[in-house]
Design a protein around this motif. Structure first.
Motif, PDB file in Angstrom:
ATOM      1  N   ILE A 174       3.769   9.112   7.387  1.00  0.00           N
ATOM      2  CA  ILE A 174       4.737  10.213   7.323  1.00  0.00           C
ATOM      3  C   ILE A 174       5.441  10.229   5.967  1.00  0.00           C
ATOM      4  O   ILE A 174       5.609  11.291   5.346  1.00  0.00           O
ATOM      5  CB  ILE A 174       5.757  10.097   8.477  1.00  0.00           C
ATOM      6  CG1 ILE A 174       5.064  10.322   9.825  1.00  0.00           C
ATOM      7  CG2 ILE A 174       6.899  11.089   8.279  1.00  0.00           C
ATOM      8  CD1 ILE A 174       5.958  10.080  11.020  1.00  0.00           C
ATOM      9  N   ALA A 175       5.863   9.067   5.492  1.00  0.00           N
ATOM     10  CA  ALA A 175       6.584   8.987   4.216  1.00  0.00           C
ATOM     11  C   ALA A 175       5.716   9.460   3.063  1.00  0.00           C
ATOM     12  O   ALA A 175       6.153  10.263   2.219  1.00  0.00           O
ATOM     13  CB  ALA A 175       7.060   7.560   3.978  1.00  0.00           C
ATOM     14  N   VAL A 176       4.474   8.976   3.007  1.00  0.00           N
ATOM     15  CA  VAL A 176       3.590   9.344   1.894  1.00  0.00           C
ATOM     16  C   VAL A 176       3.254  10.829   1.935  1.00  0.00           C
ATOM     17  O   VAL A 176       3.301  11.523   0.910  1.00  0.00           O
ATOM     18  CB  VAL A 176       2.312   8.485   1.923  1.00  0.00           C
ATOM     19  CG1 VAL A 176       1.304   8.990   0.894  1.00  0.00           C
ATOM     20  CG2 VAL A 176       2.642   7.018   1.660  1.00  0.00           C
ATOM     21  N   VAL A 177       2.928  11.337   3.122  1.00  0.00           N
ATOM     22  CA  VAL A 177       2.573  12.752   3.253  1.00  0.00           C
ATOM     23  C   VAL A 177       3.763  13.639   2.903  1.00  0.00           C
ATOM     24  O   VAL A 177       3.620  14.669   2.224  1.00  0.00           O
ATOM     25  CB  VAL A 177       2.059  13.052   4.676  1.00  0.00           C
ATOM     26  CG1 VAL A 177       1.929  14.557   4.899  1.00  0.00           C
ATOM     27  CG2 VAL A 177       0.722  12.366   4.907  1.00  0.00           C
ATOM     28  N   LEU A 178       4.969  13.258   3.336  1.00  0.00           N
ATOM     29  CA  LEU A 178       6.156  14.062   3.060  1.00  0.00           C
ATOM     30  C   LEU A 178       6.451  14.123   1.568  1.00  0.00           C
ATOM     31  O   LEU A 178       6.688  15.207   1.009  1.00  0.00           O
ATOM     32  CB  LEU A 178       7.346  13.491   3.829  1.00  0.00           C
ATOM     33  CG  LEU A 178       8.682  14.243   3.663  1.00  0.00           C
ATOM     34  CD1 LEU A 178       8.542  15.684   4.137  1.00  0.00           C
ATOM     35  CD2 LEU A 178       9.793  13.529   4.431  1.00  0.00           C
ATOM     36  N   VAL A 179       6.441  12.968   0.910  1.00  0.00           N
ATOM     37  CA  VAL A 179       6.713  12.942  -0.535  1.00  0.00           C
ATOM     38  C   VAL A 179       5.635  13.711  -1.291  1.00  0.00           C
ATOM     39  O   VAL A 179       5.931  14.480  -2.217  1.00  0.00           O
ATOM     40  CB  VAL A 179       6.817  11.493  -1.034  1.00  0.00           C
ATOM     41  CG1 VAL A 179       6.917  11.453  -2.557  1.00  0.00           C
ATOM     42  CG2 VAL A 179       8.041  10.806  -0.424  1.00  0.00           C
ATOM     43  N   ALA A 180       4.380  13.521  -0.893  1.00  0.00           N
ATOM     44  CA  ALA A 180       3.286  14.222  -1.567  1.00  0.00           C
ATOM     45  C   ALA A 180       3.393  15.731  -1.378  1.00  0.00           C
ATOM     46  O   ALA A 180       3.185  16.513  -2.319  1.00  0.00           O
ATOM     47  CB  ALA A 180       1.945  13.707  -1.060  1.00  0.00           C
ATOM     48  N   ALA A 181       3.717  16.163  -0.153  1.00  0.00           N
ATOM     49  CA  ALA A 181       3.815  17.601   0.123  1.00  0.00           C
ATOM     50  C   ALA A 181       4.964  18.227  -0.660  1.00  0.00           C
ATOM     51  O   ALA A 181       4.822  19.320  -1.225  1.00  0.00           O
ATOM     52  CB  ALA A 181       3.999  17.829   1.620  1.00  0.00           C
ATOM     53  N   LEU A 182       6.111  17.560  -0.697  1.00  0.00           N
ATOM     54  CA  LEU A 182       7.250  18.104  -1.441  1.00  0.00           C
ATOM     55  C   LEU A 182       6.999  18.113  -2.944  1.00  0.00           C
ATOM     56  O   LEU A 182       7.604  18.904  -3.674  1.00  0.00           O
ATOM     57  CB  LEU A 182       8.506  17.290  -1.127  1.00  0.00           C
ATOM     58  CG  LEU A 182       9.042  17.408   0.312  1.00  0.00           C
ATOM     59  CD1 LEU A 182      10.191  16.441   0.528  1.00  0.00           C
ATOM     60  CD2 LEU A 182       9.482  18.837   0.608  1.00  0.00           C
TER      61      LEU A 182
ATOM     62  N   LEU B 235       0.831  -1.201   0.000  1.00  0.00           N
ATOM     63  CA  LEU B 235       0.000   0.000   0.000  1.00  0.00           C
ATOM     64  C   LEU B 235       0.869   1.256   0.000  1.00  0.00           C
ATOM     65  O   LEU B 235       0.592   2.221  -0.730  1.00  0.00           O
ATOM     66  CB  LEU B 235      -0.921  -0.019   1.216  1.00  0.00           C
ATOM     67  CG  LEU B 235      -1.831   1.197   1.405  1.00  0.00           C
ATOM     68  CD1 LEU B 235      -2.757   1.367   0.218  1.00  0.00           C
ATOM     69  CD2 LEU B 235      -2.630   1.070   2.702  1.00  0.00           C
ATOM     70  N   CYS B 236       1.931   1.250   0.791  1.00  0.00           N
ATOM     71  CA  CYS B 236       2.841   2.391   0.854  1.00  0.00           C
ATOM     72  C   CYS B 236       3.507   2.633  -0.497  1.00  0.00           C
ATOM     73  O   CYS B 236       3.577   3.766  -0.974  1.00  0.00           O
ATOM     74  CB  CYS B 236       3.893   2.154   1.933  1.00  0.00           C
ATOM     75  SG  CYS B 236       5.137   3.458   2.066  1.00  0.00           S
ATOM     76  N   ALA B 237       3.971   1.573  -1.136  1.00  0.00           N
ATOM     77  CA  ALA B 237       4.647   1.717  -2.433  1.00  0.00           C
ATOM     78  C   ALA B 237       3.695   2.280  -3.476  1.00  0.00           C
ATOM     79  O   ALA B 237       4.067   3.164  -4.259  1.00  0.00           O
ATOM     80  CB  ALA B 237       5.205   0.374  -2.882  1.00  0.00           C
ATOM     81  N   GLY B 238       2.477   1.779  -3.521  1.00  0.00           N
ATOM     82  CA  GLY B 238       1.509   2.276  -4.488  1.00  0.00           C
ATOM     83  C   GLY B 238       1.190   3.745  -4.284  1.00  0.00           C
ATOM     84  O   GLY B 238       1.117   4.517  -5.247  1.00  0.00           O
ATOM     85  N   LEU B 239       1.022   4.158  -3.022  1.00  0.00           N
ATOM     86  CA  LEU B 239       0.707   5.554  -2.740  1.00  0.00           C
ATOM     87  C   LEU B 239       1.902   6.469  -3.005  1.00  0.00           C
ATOM     88  O   LEU B 239       1.738   7.611  -3.442  1.00  0.00           O
ATOM     89  CB  LEU B 239       0.232   5.702  -1.294  1.00  0.00           C
ATOM     90  CG  LEU B 239      -1.107   5.034  -0.971  1.00  0.00           C
ATOM     91  CD1 LEU B 239      -1.438   5.172   0.504  1.00  0.00           C
ATOM     92  CD2 LEU B 239      -2.228   5.620  -1.825  1.00  0.00           C
ATOM     93  N   LEU B 240       3.114   5.986  -2.740  1.00  0.00           N
ATOM     94  CA  LEU B 240       4.302   6.774  -3.064  1.00  0.00           C
ATOM     95  C   LEU B 240       4.404   7.014  -4.569  1.00  0.00           C
ATOM     96  O   LEU B 240       4.756   8.111  -5.013  1.00  0.00           O
ATOM     97  CB  LEU B 240       5.558   6.072  -2.559  1.00  0.00           C
ATOM     98  CG  LEU B 240       5.810   6.112  -1.053  1.00  0.00           C
ATOM     99  CD1 LEU B 240       6.988   5.215  -0.686  1.00  0.00           C
ATOM    100  CD2 LEU B 240       6.068   7.542  -0.575  1.00  0.00           C
TER     101      LEU B 240
ATOM    102  N   ALA C  89      11.639   1.990  -1.118  1.00  0.00           N
ATOM    103  CA  ALA C  89      11.304   2.981  -0.098  1.00  0.00           C
ATOM    104  C   ALA C  89      10.299   2.418   0.895  1.00  0.00           C
ATOM    105  O   ALA C  89      10.391   2.661   2.103  1.00  0.00           O
ATOM    106  CB  ALA C  89      10.755   4.243  -0.757  1.00  0.00           C
ATOM    107  N   ALA C  90       9.329   1.646   0.401  1.00  0.00           N
ATOM    108  CA  ALA C  90       8.342   1.032   1.292  1.00  0.00           C
ATOM    109  C   ALA C  90       8.985   0.005   2.211  1.00  0.00           C
ATOM    110  O   ALA C  90       8.557  -0.168   3.360  1.00  0.00           O
ATOM    111  CB  ALA C  90       7.234   0.385   0.465  1.00  0.00           C
ATOM    112  N   ALA C  91      10.018  -0.670   1.708  1.00  0.00           N
ATOM    113  CA  ALA C  91      10.730  -1.624   2.560  1.00  0.00           C
ATOM    114  C   ALA C  91      11.430  -0.918   3.711  1.00  0.00           C
ATOM    115  O   ALA C  91      11.636  -1.494   4.779  1.00  0.00           O
ATOM    116  CB  ALA C  91      11.736  -2.425   1.736  1.00  0.00           C
ATOM    117  N   ALA C  92      11.823   0.334   3.495  1.00  0.00           N
ATOM    118  CA  ALA C  92      12.496   1.089   4.556  1.00  0.00           C
ATOM    119  C   ALA C  92      11.552   1.400   5.705  1.00  0.00           C
ATOM    120  O   ALA C  92      11.937   1.351   6.874  1.00  0.00           O
ATOM    121  CB  ALA C  92      13.088   2.381   3.988  1.00  0.00           C
TER     122      ALA C  92
END
Length: 373
Positions: A320-328, A106-111, A307-310
């Protein structure tokens, strides 16, 4: 019920999110230089592919017949790319679910959905979206075939590879990562069934072979000619590869921090993420600039998986990861949705292209470029 949700969520949620986000500003950008070809006649498309751009010939023919059925409005021309990229996001989530965990998928897809360059591919009547989808599908089918080899699964994989090459020959760079993946699995298991990968791949290259051959004769190294130098390409790569330099650097940082119990799997994902861009850059220094990093968007799903594996699929870290990448990536998202969003590239200041042939408009052959005007 809970198990069923987690089996569907990694693919369903990113796919739906991509459809929803991709529709925003879909019609705002003016058609880019490579859009609108689908509205031309089939004869004109074939002439264009023969003389100038063989790599997009199959996709432009598909788009032509698509517009015959649905109409040639800009929305209809861009719709196949939007659907294809949504499917690519869904397949990335499914890959993560099968190879890592449902949360990581799910994290990888959203990233992937959060990256501006992916949204750019979803909103253009160009082959990059379909190529991304088909290359991701081929990767998923490869893992399925390696887990339980059988002629049906190998046939599905070979078909996906053939369609990937027809979408755009550049997408076949994904085979570099596939070759390493098969070698890695064979080194561990010594399973002879894995050797089917080689003949299946060779046969799957037969349909796109004419496009590859014609591309070489067009002096483009399989890709469309583009001005600039290899160093220009290397400097522009991070921003163009992700659509946002800061979002891309964060994603790369996460990918470099990836840790997983199955180290061989992590090496396979790294090969899928690194080898296509490296081969593109290496070929650029050997044969001349090979257009832009958009040719290797096929590597982005693997980068997102690393990245999702991290973050290991943990809810807070994933959020946090998805929101940060999306915001940037917000400035990049706005940029690709401007009226000139499909016209501006990192090569804005590049010198003009080669002179065209006086006898055949659009010809980029070496002899025609060298002929006096």
């Amino acid at each position: 019920m809970r198990n069923r949700f987690w089996s569907l969520a990694p693919s369903l949620l990113p796919g739906v999110a991509m459809l929803a986000i991709g529709r925003i500003g879909l019609l705002t950008p003016l058609p880019g230089p490579d859009e609108g070809t689908g509205a031309a006649s089939a004869a004109m498309i074939i002439d264009l592919g023969r003389d100038q751009d063989s790599g997009r010939l199959a996709y432009h023919l598909f788009l032509h017949y698509w517009t015959v059925l649905t109409g040639d409005s800009l929305a209809m021309q861009r719709l196949p790319s939007l659907i294809a990229v949504a499917l690519a996001a869904a397949l990335t989530g499914e890959l993560g679910r099968r190879l890592l965990t449902p949360g990581a998928g799910l994290c990888a897809g959203l990233l992937l959905v959060s990256l501006p360059i992916v949204n750019r591919a979803a909103q253009g009547a160009e082959p990059w979206g379909p190529a991304l989808f088909l290359a991701t599908l081929a990767t998923l089918l490869l893992y399925l075939a390696m887990d339980r080899p059988g002629w049906v699964r190998w046939l599905g994989y070979g078909t996906a590879v053939a369609l990937t090459g027809l979408a755009h020959p550049a997408a076949l760079l994904i085979l570099a990562g596939h070759s390493w993946t098969v070698f890695s699995r064979w080194r561990l298991s010594r399973e002879r069934a894995l050797f089917w990968w080689f003949p299946v791949t060779v046969l799957s290259l037969v349909p796109p072979a004419p496009l590859l051959s014609l591309g070489v004769r067009q002096h483009t190294g399989l890709f469309t000619w583009h001005p600039g130098t290899p160093w220009d390409l290397a400097r522009a790569a991070p921003a163009e590869f992700f659509g946002s330099l800061t979002a891309g650097l964060v994603l790369i940082g996460l990918a470099l921090a990836a840790r997983w119990t199955d180290r061989e799997l992590l090496r396979e994902l790294t090969a899928l993420a690194v080898l296509p861009p490296l081969l593109l850059l290496a070929a650029s220094f050997l044969t001349g600039p090979l257009r832009a990093p958009r040719h290797v968007l096929i590597a982005l799903p693997a980068v997102a998986l690393c990245a999702a594996a991290a973050v290991r699929g943990l809810r807070l870290r994933t959020l946090i990861a998805v929101v940060l990448v999306a915001a940037l990536g917000v400035p990049g998202q706005h940029a690709v949705r401007r009226a000139d969003g499909h016209l501006v590239t990192a090569y804005r200041a590049a010198p003009p292209g080669p002179p065209r042939c006086r006898r055949r408009p659009g010809c980029a052959a070496r002899c025609c470029r060298a002929a006096p005007r």
